[in-house]
Design a protein around this motif. Structure first.
Motif, PDB file in Angstrom:
ATOM      1  N   LEU A   1       5.417  19.873  51.934  1.00  0.00           N
ATOM      2  CA  LEU A   1       6.372  20.971  51.792  1.00  0.00           C
ATOM      3  C   LEU A   1       7.714  20.602  52.426  1.00  0.00           C
ATOM      4  CD1 LEU A   1       7.096  23.916  51.083  1.00  0.00           C
ATOM      5  CD2 LEU A   1       6.066  24.610  53.254  1.00  0.00           C
ATOM      6  N   GLY A   2       7.661  20.125  53.671  1.00  0.00           N
ATOM      7  CA  GLY A   2       8.892  19.769  54.377  1.00  0.00           C
ATOM      8  C   GLY A   2       9.660  18.685  53.645  1.00  0.00           C
ATOM      9  N   THR A   3       8.937  17.667  53.195  1.00  0.00           N
ATOM     10  CA  THR A   3       9.582  16.550  52.500  1.00  0.00           C
ATOM     11  C   THR A   3      10.191  17.003  51.173  1.00  0.00           C
ATOM     12  OG1 THR A   3       7.978  15.080  53.519  1.00  0.00           O
ATOM     13  CG2 THR A   3       9.210  14.201  51.642  1.00  0.00           C
ATOM     14  N   ALA A   4       9.470  17.863  50.453  1.00  0.00           N
ATOM     15  CA  ALA A   4       9.972  18.330  49.151  1.00  0.00           C
ATOM     16  C   ALA A   4      11.277  19.101  49.328  1.00  0.00           C
ATOM     17  CB  ALA A   4       8.923  19.196  48.462  1.00  0.00           C
ATOM     18  N   LEU A   5      11.351  19.940  50.362  1.00  0.00           N
ATOM     19  CA  LEU A   5      12.553  20.742  50.577  1.00  0.00           C
ATOM     20  C   LEU A   5      13.723  19.858  51.005  1.00  0.00           C
ATOM     21  CD1 LEU A   5      11.021  23.839  52.404  1.00  0.00           C
ATOM     22  CD2 LEU A   5      11.496  23.522  49.978  1.00  0.00           C
ATOM     23  N   GLN A   6      13.438  18.881  51.883  1.00  0.00           N
ATOM     24  CA  GLN A   6      14.504  17.988  52.331  1.00  0.00           C
ATOM     25  C   GLN A   6      14.990  17.103  51.189  1.00  0.00           C
ATOM     26  OE1 GLN A   6      12.399  16.191  55.606  1.00  0.00           O
ATOM     27  NE2 GLN A   6      13.227  17.632  57.096  1.00  0.00           N
ATOM     28  N   ALA A   7      14.034  16.579  50.390  1.00  0.00           N
ATOM     29  CA  ALA A   7      14.401  15.687  49.284  1.00  0.00           C
ATOM     30  C   ALA A   7      15.223  16.438  48.248  1.00  0.00           C
ATOM     31  CB  ALA A   7      13.140  15.103  48.642  1.00  0.00           C
ATOM     32  N   LEU A   8      14.840  17.693  47.979  1.00  0.00           N
ATOM     33  CA  LEU A   8      15.588  18.493  47.003  1.00  0.00           C
ATOM     34  C   LEU A   8      17.054  18.563  47.405  1.00  0.00           C
ATOM     35  CD1 LEU A   8      15.827  20.511  44.641  1.00  0.00           C
ATOM     36  CD2 LEU A   8      15.243  22.318  46.259  1.00  0.00           C
ATOM     37  N   ARG A   9      17.290  18.933  48.671  1.00  0.00           N
ATOM     38  CA  ARG A   9      18.674  19.130  49.105  1.00  0.00           C
ATOM     39  C   ARG A   9      19.427  17.815  49.218  1.00  0.00           C
ATOM     40  NH1 ARG A   9      22.927  19.858  49.056  1.00  0.00           N
ATOM     41  NH2 ARG A   9      24.317  21.315  50.121  1.00  0.00           N
ATOM     42  N   ARG A  10      18.720  16.762  49.676  1.00  0.00           N
ATOM     43  CA  ARG A  10      19.378  15.486  49.964  1.00  0.00           C
ATOM     44  C   ARG A  10      19.666  14.702  48.686  1.00  0.00           C
ATOM     45  NH1 ARG A  10      15.447  12.454  51.966  1.00  0.00           N
ATOM     46  NH2 ARG A  10      15.170  13.786  53.787  1.00  0.00           N
ATOM     47  N   ASP A  11      18.696  14.695  47.764  1.00  0.00           N
ATOM     48  CA  ASP A  11      18.790  13.764  46.636  1.00  0.00           C
ATOM     49  C   ASP A  11      19.122  14.432  45.310  1.00  0.00           C
ATOM     50  OD1 ASP A  11      18.057  11.798  48.440  1.00  0.00           O
ATOM     51  OD2 ASP A  11      15.923  12.108  48.080  1.00  0.00           O
ATOM     52  N   VAL A  12      19.373  15.745  45.333  1.00  0.00           N
ATOM     53  CA  VAL A  12      19.645  16.430  44.074  1.00  0.00           C
ATOM     54  C   VAL A  12      20.900  15.825  43.427  1.00  0.00           C
ATOM     55  CG1 VAL A  12      21.125  18.230  45.032  1.00  0.00           C
ATOM     56  CG2 VAL A  12      19.758  18.708  42.996  1.00  0.00           C
ATOM     57  N   LYS A  13      20.857  15.705  42.109  1.00  0.00           N
ATOM     58  CA  LYS A  13      22.029  15.203  41.384  1.00  0.00           C
ATOM     59  C   LYS A  13      22.503  16.274  40.418  1.00  0.00           C
ATOM     60  CE  LYS A  13      21.343  10.213  41.498  1.00  0.00           C
ATOM     61  NZ  LYS A  13      20.103  10.178  42.315  1.00  0.00           N
ATOM     62  N   TYR A  14      23.800  16.228  40.114  1.00  0.00           N
ATOM     63  CA  TYR A  14      24.345  17.166  39.153  1.00  0.00           C
ATOM     64  C   TYR A  14      24.860  16.383  37.952  1.00  0.00           C
ATOM     65  CZ  TYR A  14      23.925  20.556  42.865  1.00  0.00           C
ATOM     66  OH  TYR A  14      23.404  21.364  43.846  1.00  0.00           O
ATOM     67  N   CYS A  15      24.588  16.914  36.772  1.00  0.00           N
ATOM     68  CA  CYS A  15      25.015  16.254  35.538  1.00  0.00           C
ATOM     69  C   CYS A  15      26.541  16.100  35.541  1.00  0.00           C
ATOM     70  CB  CYS A  15      24.564  17.089  34.351  1.00  0.00           C
ATOM     71  SG  CYS A  15      25.139  16.450  32.781  1.00  0.00           S
ATOM     72  N   ARG A  16      27.042  14.924  35.209  1.00  0.00           N
ATOM     73  CA  ARG A  16      28.486  14.684  35.255  1.00  0.00           C
ATOM     74  C   ARG A  16      29.210  15.471  34.169  1.00  0.00           C
ATOM     75  NH1 ARG A  16      26.863   9.442  32.866  1.00  0.00           N
ATOM     76  NH2 ARG A  16      27.430   9.543  30.674  1.00  0.00           N
ATOM     77  N   THR A  17      28.491  15.892  33.134  1.00  0.00           N
ATOM     78  CA  THR A  17      29.133  16.637  32.050  1.00  0.00           C
ATOM     79  C   THR A  17      29.031  18.151  32.246  1.00  0.00           C
ATOM     80  OG1 THR A  17      28.538  14.849  30.558  1.00  0.00           O
ATOM     81  CG2 THR A  17      29.210  16.925  29.540  1.00  0.00           C
TER      82      THR A  17
END
Lengths: 205, 205
Positions: free
Chosen positions: A46-62
């Motif tokens: 749970l902790g890792t999933a929440l941290q990874a979501l915030r840290r590694d999330v990417k946004y589509c350039r378009t």
């Protein structure tokens, strides 16, 4: 002992959890004690999933939707209609429109709507990037699908004006009586709009 | 795109959050998207707090309450009455009894109650350690403060029999009409018990 919690680790967990929307200190305590009853691996995951979501999330350039790479699945899908762009407020709205299965074009996520009370102006939103996308010429229709509130209407109007310099069709999602609603419970503004924007019976079925 | 979530990171976070009690997939999505709007440090803190709680939590060697060291603040407090032990089901109940400010003794956390349906027998609970504590001779009264359910009554009776070999007073919290309740709404079992266990008016105020 005058402390509210028997352990500082527990107190920390309750503090952090209760910062989430809709989670009060009682719920936070319940969730924390639940963690203690589950296997240790669950709290790690749970902790890792929440941290990874915030840290590694990417946004589509378009379209600025969230995604795993730098171009989202929708924008990368060549079978979709790249000449139609639906403008939505946030990521959740992309999922909501997708769930209707009625739209085969692309999206543009604004990241909010204009709201002076919350200190959100046009510069805080992805409006310039929308104009740039339209200026490139491939887009022929922009569908405005924002909330039907004062803020949504303001944002719609702002975008409409920004795009008026380009040869692009700007449409807005229909407002009207919800499907399944009884007429007597529809509010009069909605019903009035429904009557003004009536469509050919043949087109509506 | 037939995927429910635009990003696998988001899907993971929703999967793990929705395993929490009372958190469905819609709430999990709302919380995940909230994390994305907050500063990155918050997700780090939240994740770390949850992992640390589960990984580093300690239980008091005497009463099995959770704590920061191997002896909890309550058991370590010499100003409390070490001859009276209140038996409760879980950590939450210690906090609940403490909040009444009516009890100055120590606690004993069972870790559950006897419940054949859930596969919880006496051996799964901290009953042997309670008997051992009583056998050591310092405890003069054991106050049973479990839920007033069938399972609670069963557990109370089991503990009472186990302790009958020792010169210790075993008491149970009073059951009766709640304070603030109107009599006509009290259930008859509770009201009946209230009448049977009536106390001297002088003692009740």
């Amino acid at each position: 002992m005058n402390r509210a919690y028997p352990s500082t680790l527990l107190e920390n967990a309750v503090d952090e959890l209760s910062a989430l929307p809709g989670v009060g200190r009682k719920t936070a305590l319940r969730l924390s004690l639940y963690l203690l009853r589950r296997e240790p691996e669950y709290a790690e995951r749970l902790g890792t999933a929440l941290q990874a979501l915030r840290r590694d999330v990417k946004y589509c350039r378009t379209c600025h939707n969230i995604c795993d790479t730098d171009l989202c699945d929708i924008c990368a899908d060549t079978s979709r209609d790249h000449s139609t762009v639906c403008v939505v407020e946030n990521v959740k709205d992309v999922m909501t429109v997708e769930n209707t299965a009625q739209f085969r074009g692309l999206y543009h996520v604004l990241g909010g709507i204009i709201s002076p009370i919350d200190g959100i102006g046009p510069a805080d939103l992805e409006i310039d990037s929308l104009v740039k996308r339209v200026a490139e010429g491939e887009v022929r229709e922009v569908v405005l699908a924002l909330s039907t509130t004062m803020e949504g209407d303001t944002t719609n109007f702002f975008i409409y004006r920004k795009l008026s310099a380009y040869p692009v069709r700007v449409t807005v999602i229909a407002r009207g009586v919800s499907i399944g609603d009884e007429l007597e419970y529809a509010d009069e503004v909605t019903l009035g709009r429904s009557i003004l924007n009536r469509v050919e019976f043949n087109d509506a079925i």
